[in-house]
Scaffold this motif. Sequence first.
Motif, PDB file in Angstrom:
ATOM      1  N   VAL A  87      51.440  59.147  70.603  1.00 17.30           N
ATOM      2  CA  VAL A  87      51.541  59.509  69.190  1.00 17.30           C
ATOM      3  C   VAL A  87      51.828  58.270  68.348  1.00 17.30           C
ATOM      4  CG1 VAL A  87      52.210  61.909  69.604  1.00 17.30           C
ATOM      5  CG2 VAL A  87      53.979  60.126  69.448  1.00 17.30           C
ATOM      6  N   PHE A  88      51.364  58.315  67.082  1.00 17.15           N
ATOM      7  CA  PHE A  88      51.445  57.179  66.172  1.00 17.15           C
ATOM      8  C   PHE A  88      52.212  57.538  64.908  1.00 17.15           C
ATOM      9  CE2 PHE A  88      47.351  57.180  68.383  1.00 17.15           C
ATOM     10  CZ  PHE A  88      47.335  55.935  69.002  1.00 17.15           C
ATOM     11  N   CYS A  89      53.070  56.612  64.472  1.00 18.79           N
ATOM     12  CA  CYS A  89      53.763  56.725  63.183  1.00 18.79           C
ATOM     13  C   CYS A  89      53.564  55.416  62.430  1.00 18.79           C
ATOM     14  CB  CYS A  89      55.265  56.928  63.354  1.00 18.79           C
ATOM     15  SG  CYS A  89      55.758  58.251  64.441  1.00 18.79           S
ATOM     16  N   SER A  90      53.207  55.497  61.148  1.00 24.25           N
ATOM     17  CA  SER A  90      53.074  54.275  60.370  1.00 24.25           C
ATOM     18  C   SER A  90      53.108  54.576  58.885  1.00 24.25           C
ATOM     19  CB  SER A  90      51.770  53.552  60.707  1.00 24.25           C
ATOM     20  OG  SER A  90      51.665  52.342  59.977  1.00 24.25           O
ATOM     21  N   ASP A  91      53.703  53.648  58.128  1.00 27.97           N
ATOM     22  CA  ASP A  91      53.660  53.736  56.678  1.00 27.97           C
ATOM     23  C   ASP A  91      52.629  52.767  56.100  1.00 27.97           C
ATOM     24  OD1 ASP A  91      54.955  51.421  57.388  1.00 27.97           O
ATOM     25  OD2 ASP A  91      56.688  51.704  56.074  1.00 27.97           O
ATOM     26  N   ARG A  92      51.923  52.047  56.973  1.00 33.25           N
ATOM     27  CA  ARG A  92      50.951  51.062  56.521  1.00 33.25           C
ATOM     28  C   ARG A  92      49.562  51.262  57.117  1.00 33.25           C
ATOM     29  NH1 ARG A  92      53.787  45.602  57.994  1.00 33.25           N
ATOM     30  NH2 ARG A  92      51.784  44.783  57.276  1.00 33.25           N
ATOM     31  N   VAL A  93      49.456  52.166  58.072  1.00 32.97           N
ATOM     32  CA  VAL A  93      48.167  52.465  58.700  1.00 32.97           C
ATOM     33  C   VAL A  93      47.851  53.940  58.499  1.00 32.97           C
ATOM     34  CG1 VAL A  93      46.845  52.500  60.848  1.00 32.97           C
ATOM     35  CG2 VAL A  93      48.511  50.672  60.444  1.00 32.97           C
ATOM     36  N   GLU A  94      46.684  54.222  57.951  1.00 38.41           N
ATOM     37  CA  GLU A  94      46.221  55.600  57.821  1.00 38.41           C
ATOM     38  C   GLU A  94      45.465  55.984  59.090  1.00 38.41           C
ATOM     39  OE1 GLU A  94      44.736  57.335  54.085  1.00 38.41           O
ATOM     40  OE2 GLU A  94      44.589  55.254  53.401  1.00 38.41           O
ATOM     41  N   ILE A  95      45.780  57.157  59.653  1.00 45.09           N
ATOM     42  CA  ILE A  95      45.119  57.647  60.862  1.00 45.09           C
ATOM     43  C   ILE A  95      44.767  59.112  60.627  1.00 45.09           C
ATOM     44  CG2 ILE A  95      45.212  57.823  63.363  1.00 45.09           C
ATOM     45  CD1 ILE A  95      47.667  55.968  63.288  1.00 45.09           C
ATOM     46  N   HIS A  96      43.469  59.412  60.641  1.00 41.69           N
ATOM     47  CA  HIS A  96      43.016  60.774  60.358  1.00 41.69           C
ATOM     48  C   HIS A  96      41.969  61.226  61.370  1.00 41.69           C
ATOM     49  CE1 HIS A  96      45.161  60.865  56.560  1.00 41.69           C
ATOM     50  NE2 HIS A  96      44.611  59.709  56.230  1.00 41.69           N
ATOM     51  N   ALA A  97      42.012  62.516  61.697  1.00 44.57           N
ATOM     52  CA  ALA A  97      41.092  63.098  62.674  1.00 44.57           C
ATOM     53  C   ALA A  97      39.965  63.844  61.984  1.00 44.57           C
ATOM     54  CB  ALA A  97      41.844  64.034  63.611  1.00 44.57           C
ATOM     55  N   GLY A  98      38.814  63.862  62.645  1.00 49.16           N
ATOM     56  CA  GLY A  98      37.668  64.643  62.193  1.00 49.16           C
ATOM     57  C   GLY A  98      36.964  65.246  63.398  1.00 49.16           C
ATOM     58  N   LEU A  99      36.154  66.270  63.161  1.00 47.97           N
ATOM     59  CA  LEU A  99      35.493  66.974  64.264  1.00 47.97           C
ATOM     60  C   LEU A  99      34.061  67.333  63.899  1.00 47.97           C
ATOM     61  CD1 LEU A  99      35.799  68.466  67.067  1.00 47.97           C
ATOM     62  CD2 LEU A  99      36.232  70.532  65.714  1.00 47.97           C
ATOM     63  N   GLY A 100      33.157  67.104  64.848  1.00 47.51           N
ATOM     64  CA  GLY A 100      31.791  67.587  64.745  1.00 47.51           C
ATOM     65  C   GLY A 100      31.522  68.581  65.852  1.00 47.51           C
ATOM     66  N   ARG A 101      30.961  69.718  65.508  1.00 44.67           N
ATOM     67  CA  ARG A 101      30.683  70.778  66.489  1.00 44.67           C
ATOM     68  C   ARG A 101      29.187  70.829  66.815  1.00 44.67           C
ATOM     69  NH1 ARG A 101      35.314  74.386  65.956  1.00 44.67           N
ATOM     70  NH2 ARG A 101      36.510  73.804  64.090  1.00 44.67           N
ATOM     71  N   GLY A 102      28.865  71.418  67.983  1.00 37.87           N
ATOM     72  CA  GLY A 102      27.473  71.598  68.366  1.00 37.87           C
ATOM     73  C   GLY A 102      26.719  70.288  68.489  1.00 37.87           C
ATOM     74  N   VAL A 103      27.319  69.315  69.156  1.00 40.45           N
ATOM     75  CA  VAL A 103      26.713  67.990  69.193  1.00 40.45           C
ATOM     76  C   VAL A 103      25.401  67.966  69.979  1.00 40.45           C
ATOM     77  CG1 VAL A 103      27.972  67.174  71.238  1.00 40.45           C
ATOM     78  CG2 VAL A 103      27.271  65.545  69.477  1.00 40.45           C
ATOM     79  N   SER A 104      25.214  68.887  70.925  1.00 44.81           N
ATOM     80  CA  SER A 104      23.964  68.910  71.684  1.00 44.81           C
ATOM     81  C   SER A 104      22.787  69.381  70.837  1.00 44.81           C
ATOM     82  CB  SER A 104      24.098  69.809  72.918  1.00 44.81           C
ATOM     83  OG  SER A 104      24.347  71.152  72.537  1.00 44.81           O
ATOM     84  N   LYS A 105      23.057  70.185  69.827  1.00 48.77           N
ATOM     85  CA  LYS A 105      21.988  70.686  68.965  1.00 48.77           C
ATOM     86  C   LYS A 105      21.540  69.634  67.964  1.00 48.77           C
ATOM     87  CE  LYS A 105      23.624  75.471  69.252  1.00 48.77           C
ATOM     88  NZ  LYS A 105      24.172  76.633  68.493  1.00 48.77           N
ATOM     89  N   ASP A 106      22.483  68.889  67.408  1.00 46.06           N
ATOM     90  CA  ASP A 106      22.150  67.883  66.406  1.00 46.06           C
ATOM     91  C   ASP A 106      23.228  66.802  66.419  1.00 46.06           C
ATOM     92  OD1 ASP A 106      21.456  66.368  64.206  1.00 46.06           O
ATOM     93  OD2 ASP A 106      20.905  68.093  62.967  1.00 46.06           O
TER      94      ASP A 106
END
Length: 382
Positions: A87-106
Amino acid sequence: MLKVAVGHSNDPDASAAIDEVIEQCIQSLAGQVPQAGILFTAIDFDHPLILERIQDVFPGIDVIGGTTDGEISSVLNYQQDSVTLMVFCSDRVEIHAGLGRGVSKDPIAATQQAVQDAQRQSQSLTKLCLTIPESLTTSGVRILDGLKQALGHNTLIVGGTAGDQQRMQHTYQFFRGEVLSDSVPVLLFSGDVLFSFGMAGGWKTIGTQGIATKVDRNILYEIDGKPALEFYLHYLGAPPSDEYPLAVYEPSGQKYFMRAPSGYDEETGSISFFTDIPEKAQVQMLEASREELVSASQTSFRQALESYPGQEPSAAVLISCAARRHLLGTRTEGEYQTIKTNLAKNLPCCGFYSYGELAPLEPKSETYFHNETFVTLLLGVQ
């Protein structure tokens, strides 16, 4: 400031394991609240329970991860059938998650969605992408191509594809509280983050180079106009195996990435690999001893350490290949043990054994998809 904590448990009970992991992280955090994390687990755990427990203790944390072929950490070194969380904690680094679904289709649409989801939460330009995508439903090369399009040339892409302990049936990816398949989760770093990487395999070329004259994605039919199987039989006197991967040279012919064979067809003379091979690429056979494979992890870590742009890194993410674990057998633990001598005291480390690794061949170059490679990612802050 970039505070990083790691927990690792080999308790076979999912509830007990994740409780132990979380407690280890809480003790290391000393009251700080993590904003993001990466989770690696064996395939047979209760993954929904594990993710639910993480979200209960750290509400809203941006966690990504996946199932593995083995786990690595600075807490328990190399393990199988375990759970590890960084796990990460920081006041100077932004860390954000994203998700793509159905990767085999496109793959293009899925990777664009993952990047857009993460970037819309950020106030600064993306510098680093860490990803743990699907490995069995589609080509890792096509996933990587999509990420490159979505992120552009100025973002380092590093990661590894999810595994299932070489059952080759079903892998899982993690995103916040969700357990998914056929997806591509990403963790994007921006702000004052510092990073470097290293990669090594320990392999050496044998024989002469040839040209992949007939290829259909991951199936290599011909080398120099002759059945690909003949190329292997000429140098080995035996059919393909993961002990002898194929070097595939990038366009300049100076560096190569590797492809591990997954099968062959005597009737057509073709060889199947775990992911795509570019047509007309130069190819060559590879071999290595167990000692050379083990020492490659130290080479990878040293490369990352020597190119790290700051004074001391805050954490290391380690990604090795399931085929390496298979070849090393009881010596697999040596991959981590050989780099411990170079580690700064108490440097948090976390990683896993994957079905394919993502990293550039050298600094300031584009990322390639690899097999049978050891990748080190060092993280810190300016």
